[in-house]
Design a protein around this motif. Structure first.
Motif, PDB file in Angstrom:
ATOM      1  N   ASN A  59       2.624   0.517 -11.432  1.00 55.39           N
ATOM      2  CA  ASN A  59       3.231   1.749 -11.036  1.00 55.39           C
ATOM      3  C   ASN A  59       4.403   1.525  -9.786  1.00 55.39           C
ATOM      4  N   LEU A  60       5.026   0.395  -9.714  1.00 54.53           N
ATOM      5  CA  LEU A  60       5.976   0.162  -8.703  1.00 54.53           C
ATOM      6  C   LEU A  60       7.123   0.939  -9.180  1.00 54.53           C
ATOM      7  N   ASP A  61       8.000   1.247  -8.293  1.00 52.71           N
ATOM      8  CA  ASP A  61       9.176   1.901  -8.436  1.00 52.71           C
ATOM      9  C   ASP A  61      10.309   1.265  -9.303  1.00 52.71           C
ATOM     10  N   ARG A 127       1.220   0.143  -0.453  1.00 52.67           N
ATOM     11  CA  ARG A 127       1.538   1.249  -1.144  1.00 52.67           C
ATOM     12  C   ARG A 127       0.979   2.573   0.008  1.00 52.67           C
ATOM     13  N   LYS A 130       3.756   6.868  -2.605  1.00 53.32           N
ATOM     14  CA  LYS A 130       4.339   6.840  -3.728  1.00 53.32           C
ATOM     15  C   LYS A 130       5.382   7.817  -3.975  1.00 53.32           C
ATOM     16  N   GLU A 131       6.463   7.552  -5.065  1.00 54.26           N
ATOM     17  CA  GLU A 131       7.324   8.614  -5.377  1.00 54.26           C
ATOM     18  C   GLU A 131       6.458  10.037  -5.764  1.00 54.26           C
ATOM     19  N   ASP A 133       5.203  12.036  -3.214  1.00 58.01           N
ATOM     20  CA  ASP A 133       4.195  12.486  -2.245  1.00 58.01           C
ATOM     21  C   ASP A 133       5.246  13.153  -1.121  1.00 58.01           C
TER      22      ASP A 133
END
Length: 288
Positions: A59-61, A127, A130-131, A133
């Motif tokens: 789940n990396l950008d 981490r 994450k996007e 948050d």
């Protein structure tokens, strides 16, 4: 004339023999170098694509995944080219030294950007958020919109876009308000010294029980926290889903005020009682 023709034929024969010898000597090396290049390029692309799959599973950008794909592919291609040149017989030691010196110069010139890149790598590894948050980092509070290679983009509650260098984000403490599914709301409610404390506790408990968003299966605290200058302060603490924090906070303030008013429980405001000494007042009047 015959001698001239014979000499030319001999020269051509020698050239052909040299050409054949050169082809025999270097032809296989050239073919090997081409095989190393094309197979190595295919292997580099395969390795970069496999890395993409693992990073996407983590789940990396996508922006970070794309950048790391390019970095991995470029590094592997550089090794493939060096191996191909070495197969042909070209000395690559000086070539590697030149690349190293150029890399050092570029690194010194771009040390700020490299520190931001390194900070981005650390964020990828550890981490901290994450996007999506809501975090507080680098003096900014907002929702994380994008985690980019050299910077991170935030959206503040009043809908401003803030872009911070990654080194500024990781250079201090990071508070992630969205990391856990629940949060505790802490309130301080002051009532008059004349109020019945048991009644106050019951009114506050009833106000909390009427809101379905409050998680009553977790600890709810209603206790006297302080005997202040002009009020008795109650500590009111309860748990809600993280996304409900601010709506519940504002609604509960209003509900508690309405409930206290309905039960004639006063909420005092700061005041100063002034006591006059009549003897000293009379003496002061006599002097005047």
């Amino acid at each position: 004339m015959d001698n001239l023709i014979s000499g030319g034929v001999d020269n051509i024969s020698v050239f052909v023999q040299q050409l054949i010898a050169f082809g025999t000597t270097y032809g296989l090396k050239l073919v090997g170098a081409l095989l190393i290049f094309f197979i190595g390029r295919w292997a580099a692309g395969l390795a970069a694509n496999l890395a993409d799959k693992y990073m996407l599973k983590a789940n990396l950008d996508k922006t970070v995944v794309t950048f790391l794909h390019n970095v991995i592919y470029s590094v592997l291609i550089a090794f493939v080219i060096i191996a191909a040149l070495s197969k042909v017989g070209i000395q690559t030691a000086s070539f590697v030294a030149v690349l190293g010196a150029a890399g050092l110069a570029i690194g010194l010139a771009l040390q700020g950007s490299l520190s931001n890149f390194a900070a981005g790598v650390l964020m990828i590894i550890f981490r901290p958020f994450k996007e999506g948050d809501f975090v507080e980092a680098g003096g900014v509070s907002g929702i994380v919109e994008k985690i980019m290679v050299f910077s991170t983009q935030f959206r503040t509650p009043d809908n401003k876009r803030v872009i911070l260098p990654n080194s500024a984000v990781t250079g201090g403490s990071i508070v992630n308000y969205s990391a856990n599914p629940t949060r505790r709301i802490d309130m301080t409610i002051g009532v008059s010294y004349d109020a019945d404390l048991k009644q106050v506790r019951q009114v506050l408990s009833d106000a909390i029980a009427t809101d379905d968003r409050i998680l009553l299966d977790q600890d709810v605290t209603i206790a006297v926290a302080e005997l202040a200058d002009s009020s008795v302060n109650f500590a009111v603490r309860f748990w809600v889903q993280t996304g409900d924090y601010w709506p519940v906070y504002f609604d509960m303030l209003e509900s508690i005020k309405i409930a206290l008013d309905a039960n004639n429980i006063g909420i005092p405001y700061p005041q100063l009682d002034l006591h006059m000494d009549p003897v000293k007042m009379a003496e002061a009047q006599a002097v005047n």
